[in-house]
Design a protein around this motif. Structure first.
Motif, PDB file in Angstrom:
ATOM      1  N   TYR A 249       0.830  -1.201   0.000  1.00  0.00           N
ATOM      2  CA  TYR A 249       0.000   0.000   0.000  1.00  0.00           C
ATOM      3  C   TYR A 249       0.870   1.259   0.000  1.00  0.00           C
ATOM      4  O   TYR A 249       0.602   2.219  -0.742  1.00  0.00           O
ATOM      5  CB  TYR A 249      -0.924  -0.017   1.225  1.00  0.00           C
ATOM      6  N   PHE A 250       1.931   1.252   0.806  1.00  0.00           N
ATOM      7  CA  PHE A 250       2.807   2.422   0.884  1.00  0.00           C
ATOM      8  C   PHE A 250       3.515   2.677  -0.444  1.00  0.00           C
ATOM      9  O   PHE A 250       3.590   3.820  -0.913  1.00  0.00           O
ATOM     10  CB  PHE A 250       3.838   2.217   1.996  1.00  0.00           C
ATOM     11  N   LEU A 251       4.028   1.623  -1.064  1.00  0.00           N
ATOM     12  CA  LEU A 251       4.728   1.786  -2.338  1.00  0.00           C
ATOM     13  C   LEU A 251       3.781   2.238  -3.439  1.00  0.00           C
ATOM     14  O   LEU A 251       4.160   3.038  -4.307  1.00  0.00           O
ATOM     15  CB  LEU A 251       5.415   0.478  -2.713  1.00  0.00           C
ATOM     16  N   PHE A 252       2.554   1.754  -3.413  1.00  0.00           N
ATOM     17  CA  PHE A 252       1.576   2.205  -4.403  1.00  0.00           C
ATOM     18  C   PHE A 252       1.266   3.683  -4.213  1.00  0.00           C
ATOM     19  O   PHE A 252       1.185   4.439  -5.193  1.00  0.00           O
ATOM     20  CB  PHE A 252       0.301   1.377  -4.290  1.00  0.00           C
ATOM     21  N   THR A 253       1.095   4.114  -2.961  1.00  0.00           N
ATOM     22  CA  THR A 253       0.842   5.525  -2.688  1.00  0.00           C
ATOM     23  C   THR A 253       2.029   6.382  -3.095  1.00  0.00           C
ATOM     24  O   THR A 253       1.869   7.485  -3.639  1.00  0.00           O
ATOM     25  CB  THR A 253       0.540   5.729  -1.192  1.00  0.00           C
ATOM     26  N   LEU A 254       3.242   5.876  -2.851  1.00  0.00           N
ATOM     27  CA  LEU A 254       4.444   6.604  -3.254  1.00  0.00           C
ATOM     28  C   LEU A 254       4.510   6.744  -4.774  1.00  0.00           C
ATOM     29  O   LEU A 254       4.863   7.806  -5.299  1.00  0.00           O
ATOM     30  CB  LEU A 254       5.686   5.875  -2.732  1.00  0.00           C
ATOM     31  N   PHE A 255       4.137   5.692  -5.487  1.00  0.00           N
ATOM     32  CA  PHE A 255       4.130   5.748  -6.944  1.00  0.00           C
ATOM     33  C   PHE A 255       3.089   6.750  -7.442  1.00  0.00           C
ATOM     34  O   PHE A 255       3.346   7.516  -8.383  1.00  0.00           O
ATOM     35  CB  PHE A 255       3.844   4.364  -7.515  1.00  0.00           C
ATOM     36  N   VAL A 256       1.925   6.759  -6.822  1.00  0.00           N
ATOM     37  CA  VAL A 256       0.873   7.706  -7.228  1.00  0.00           C
ATOM     38  C   VAL A 256       1.329   9.140  -6.975  1.00  0.00           C
ATOM     39  O   VAL A 256       1.093  10.044  -7.792  1.00  0.00           O
ATOM     40  CB  VAL A 256      -0.430   7.389  -6.475  1.00  0.00           C
ATOM     41  N   THR A 257       2.014   9.374  -5.848  1.00  0.00           N
ATOM     42  CA  THR A 257       2.522  10.709  -5.546  1.00  0.00           C
ATOM     43  C   THR A 257       3.556  11.142  -6.577  1.00  0.00           C
ATOM     44  O   THR A 257       3.559  12.295  -7.037  1.00  0.00           O
ATOM     45  CB  THR A 257       3.132  10.730  -4.140  1.00  0.00           C
ATOM     46  N   TRP A 258       4.455  10.229  -6.941  1.00  0.00           N
ATOM     47  CA  TRP A 258       5.452  10.547  -7.974  1.00  0.00           C
ATOM     48  C   TRP A 258       4.779  10.832  -9.310  1.00  0.00           C
ATOM     49  O   TRP A 258       5.152  11.763 -10.018  1.00  0.00           O
ATOM     50  CB  TRP A 258       6.421   9.384  -8.115  1.00  0.00           C
ATOM     51  N   LEU A 259       3.765  10.039  -9.638  1.00  0.00           N
ATOM     52  CA  LEU A 259       3.055  10.247 -10.888  1.00  0.00           C
ATOM     53  C   LEU A 259       2.346  11.600 -10.888  1.00  0.00           C
ATOM     54  O   LEU A 259       2.314  12.308 -11.915  1.00  0.00           O
ATOM     55  CB  LEU A 259       2.043   9.117 -11.100  1.00  0.00           C
ATOM     56  N   ALA A 260       1.803  11.983  -9.747  1.00  0.00           N
ATOM     57  CA  ALA A 260       1.127  13.289  -9.654  1.00  0.00           C
ATOM     58  C   ALA A 260       2.113  14.429  -9.859  1.00  0.00           C
ATOM     59  O   ALA A 260       1.811  15.412 -10.540  1.00  0.00           O
ATOM     60  CB  ALA A 260       0.448  13.419  -8.300  1.00  0.00           C
ATOM     61  N   SER A 261       3.311  14.310  -9.285  1.00  0.00           N
ATOM     62  CA  SER A 261       4.318  15.358  -9.471  1.00  0.00           C
ATOM     63  C   SER A 261       4.775  15.439 -10.917  1.00  0.00           C
ATOM     64  O   SER A 261       5.029  16.533 -11.436  1.00  0.00           O
ATOM     65  CB  SER A 261       5.515  15.088  -8.550  1.00  0.00           C
ATOM     66  N   ARG A 262       4.842  14.301 -11.598  1.00  0.00           N
ATOM     67  CA  ARG A 262       5.221  14.316 -12.996  1.00  0.00           C
ATOM     68  C   ARG A 262       4.133  14.937 -13.866  1.00  0.00           C
ATOM     69  O   ARG A 262       4.420  15.726 -14.770  1.00  0.00           O
ATOM     70  CB  ARG A 262       5.511  12.884 -13.485  1.00  0.00           C
ATOM     71  N   LEU A 263       2.905  14.595 -13.586  1.00  0.00           N
ATOM     72  CA  LEU A 263       1.799  15.133 -14.377  1.00  0.00           C
ATOM     73  C   LEU A 263       1.610  16.621 -14.151  1.00  0.00           C
ATOM     74  O   LEU A 263       1.210  17.350 -15.054  1.00  0.00           O
ATOM     75  CB  LEU A 263       0.511  14.377 -14.058  1.00  0.00           C
ATOM     76  N   SER A 264       1.900  17.087 -12.936  1.00  0.00           N
ATOM     77  CA  SER A 264       1.723  18.496 -12.641  1.00  0.00           C
ATOM     78  C   SER A 264       2.733  19.367 -13.355  1.00  0.00           C
ATOM     79  O   SER A 264       2.559  20.581 -13.467  1.00  0.00           O
ATOM     80  CB  SER A 264       1.811  18.740 -11.125  1.00  0.00           C
ATOM     81  N   ARG A 265       3.810  18.770 -13.851  1.00  0.00           N
ATOM     82  CA  ARG A 265       4.795  19.554 -14.597  1.00  0.00           C
ATOM     83  C   ARG A 265       4.347  19.838 -16.024  1.00  0.00           C
ATOM     84  O   ARG A 265       4.977  20.633 -16.702  1.00  0.00           O
ATOM     85  CB  ARG A 265       6.130  18.799 -14.631  1.00  0.00           C
TER      86      ARG A 265
END
Length: 265
Positions: A249-265
């Motif tokens: 669960y933690f790694l999935f949330t970390l991946f989603v957070t990274w994906l959000a930072s990439r998309l926000s760029r």
């Protein structure tokens, strides 16, 4: 005399770095300990585990019940976030464009849910939706409504902060002078300016909703099993196995957070 300010500056920088390093250590150490425990075959009285293995993760990701519960959680969260986007984004725009004085009442409304504990809310919802022409208790639809109220404060405040930084009325008036309709001006001008805040709020809400347990357990339970209900039901099996669930669960949330930072760029 000239070296004294530089010496004080270096001392201040070392102090700040030590504070940041201590904070990061305190935050990361439990995660690393859980990860190591989920990878250990046995861990008794020794400082380090006897041996490492991926068997717990292989057992977890081959469990059809876990995959089903994880899929249910994702389905609920994504459905709730779509509903929040469709409802809250236009609502925030209407408040700031047409009725700016309503913002103070919206702030009171979105904070009302924090005044009632989730357990008390669950008991009230059980009595309210257990009977009637369309019983909703035991179905995922009641969870979508509950999750909507959880995500509402985060999404609305993020949108309100973004809209406060814009001169919404002047932008809309300029768009109207150029021949754009109100929906077209909103989609072409206002929405791109609040996109980053909206994305951040959606992914933050996603993290909260994936970890929600009280509503899911009391209102639906095993009839529509979510990830946290599954974790609660297998808590007595093996600590290594449950640690593997937590780390997944933690790694999935970390991946989603990274994906959000990439998309926000």
């Amino acid at each position: 005399m000239q070296n004294k300010p530089q010496k004080n500056l270096n001392t201040t920088q070392r102090y700040h770095r030590s504070v940041v390093f201590t904070f990061m250590t305190v935050m990361i150490f439990p995660v690393l300990a859980t990860l190591l425990y989920s990878l250990s075959q046995r861990w008794g009285a020794t400082v380090l585990p006897d041996s490492l293995t991926f068997d717990w993760y292989l057992q977890l990701w081959q469990d059809a019940r876990f995959l089903h519960a994880f899929g249910n959680s994702l389905l609920l969260v994504l459905g709730t976030l779509v509903l929040c986007t469709v409802v809250i984004v236009p609502t925030a725009f209407v408040v700031f464009y047409y009725f700016p004085k309503l913002d103070r009442w919206m702030n009171i409304l979105i904070l009302m849910q924090f005044a009632v504990p989730p357990v008390v809310s669950s008991v009230g919802l059980l009595q309210l939706y257990a009977d009637g022409p369309i019983p909703m208790v035991g179905t995922p639809w009641v969870l979508v409504g509950c999750y909507f109220t959880i995500a509402l404060p985060f999404i609305y405040r993020a949108l309100a902060t973004g809209l406060q930084g814009l001169n919404v009325r002047d932008l809309m008036d300029a768009a109207h002078l150029l021949g754009a309709s109100t929906p077209a001006a909103f989609l072409a001008i206002i929405l791109p300016n609040i996109r980053k805040g909206l994305m951040a709020a959606l992914f933050l809400s996603m993290s909260f909703l994936l970890g929600e347990f009280v509503f899911a357990n009391m209102l639906v339970g095993s009839r529509f099993e979510t990830l946290n209900v599954y974790l609660y039901s297998v808590r007595g099996t093996s600590g290594h196995f449950t640690s593997a669930i937590v780390m997944s669960y933690f790694l999935f949330t970390l991946f989603v957070t990274w994906l959000a930072s990439r998309l926000s760029r």
